[in-house]
Design a protein around this motif. Structure first.
Motif, PDB file in Angstrom:
ATOM      1  N   THR A  24       0.839  -1.093  -0.033  1.00  0.00           N
ATOM      2  CA  THR A  24      -0.259   0.636  -0.157  1.00  0.00           C
ATOM      3  C   THR A  24       0.816   1.380   0.428  1.00  0.00           C
ATOM      4  O   THR A  24       2.440   0.786   0.580  1.00  0.00           O
ATOM      5  CB  THR A  24      -0.787  -0.067   1.807  1.00  0.00           C
ATOM      6  OG1 THR A  24      -0.204   0.452   2.494  1.00  0.00           O
ATOM      7  CG2 THR A  24      -1.846  -1.048   1.223  1.00  0.00           C
ATOM      8  N   ASN A  26       1.043   3.083   2.002  1.00  0.00           N
ATOM      9  CA  ASN A  26       2.368   3.728   3.959  1.00  0.00           C
ATOM     10  C   ASN A  26       2.822   2.474   3.829  1.00  0.00           C
ATOM     11  O   ASN A  26       3.235   2.023   4.852  1.00  0.00           O
ATOM     12  CB  ASN A  26       0.653   3.506   4.661  1.00  0.00           C
ATOM     13  CG  ASN A  26      -0.329   4.545   5.198  1.00  0.00           C
ATOM     14  OD1 ASN A  26       0.672   5.913   3.958  1.00  0.00           O
ATOM     15  ND2 ASN A  26      -0.778   4.785   5.904  1.00  0.00           N
ATOM     16  N   GLY A  27       2.718   1.356   3.192  1.00  0.00           N
ATOM     17  CA  GLY A  27       4.161   0.325   2.934  1.00  0.00           C
ATOM     18  C   GLY A  27       3.652  -1.340   2.793  1.00  0.00           C
ATOM     19  O   GLY A  27       1.851  -1.093   2.667  1.00  0.00           O
ATOM     20  N   ASN A  60      -4.900   2.471   4.052  1.00  0.00           N
ATOM     21  CA  ASN A  60      -3.246   2.569   4.172  1.00  0.00           C
ATOM     22  C   ASN A  60      -2.523   2.977   2.823  1.00  0.00           C
ATOM     23  O   ASN A  60      -1.713   2.834   2.044  1.00  0.00           O
ATOM     24  CB  ASN A  60      -3.364   1.246   4.943  1.00  0.00           C
ATOM     25  CG  ASN A  60      -3.256   1.021   6.105  1.00  0.00           C
ATOM     26  OD1 ASN A  60      -1.374   1.789   6.792  1.00  0.00           O
ATOM     27  ND2 ASN A  60      -4.004   0.977   6.262  1.00  0.00           N
ATOM     28  N   GLY A  61      -3.651   3.959   2.325  1.00  0.00           N
ATOM     29  CA  GLY A  61      -3.148   4.779   1.034  1.00  0.00           C
ATOM     30  C   GLY A  61      -3.474   4.405  -0.475  1.00  0.00           C
ATOM     31  O   GLY A  61      -2.457   4.857  -1.447  1.00  0.00           O
TER      32      GLY A  61
END
Length: 77
Positions: A24, A26-27, A60-61
């Protein structure tokens, strides 16, 4: 994303499970979600799990593409 489903239809009321990982904004995230006692309602349980996963990714992006290894690459290195 890579994921694996699992279904138990009768024992202990049944269960639907989804586990895997997703990249995502965010990682990378690792997840495992289960809907216990859902053996009689597997379609609804799977929809709820999918909704949960889509919400997780969105919050989460969003999804991010992940490069795959070229064919024949030795993944043990």
């Amino acid at each position: 994303m890579a994921a694996k489903t699992g279904t138990l239809t009768t024992t202990d009321g049944g269960a639907a499970v989804l586990a895997g990982f997703v990249s995502t904004g965010n990682g990378d995230l690792v997840f495992c979600v289960a809907a216990p006692r859902s053996g009689r309602y597997l379609s609804a349980a799977r929809r709820a799990i999918e909704d949960w996963l889509m919400n997780l990714i969105t919050t989460n992006g969003g999804p991010v593409p992940r490069a795959c290894a070229p064919p024949g690459a030795d993944l043990a290195d």
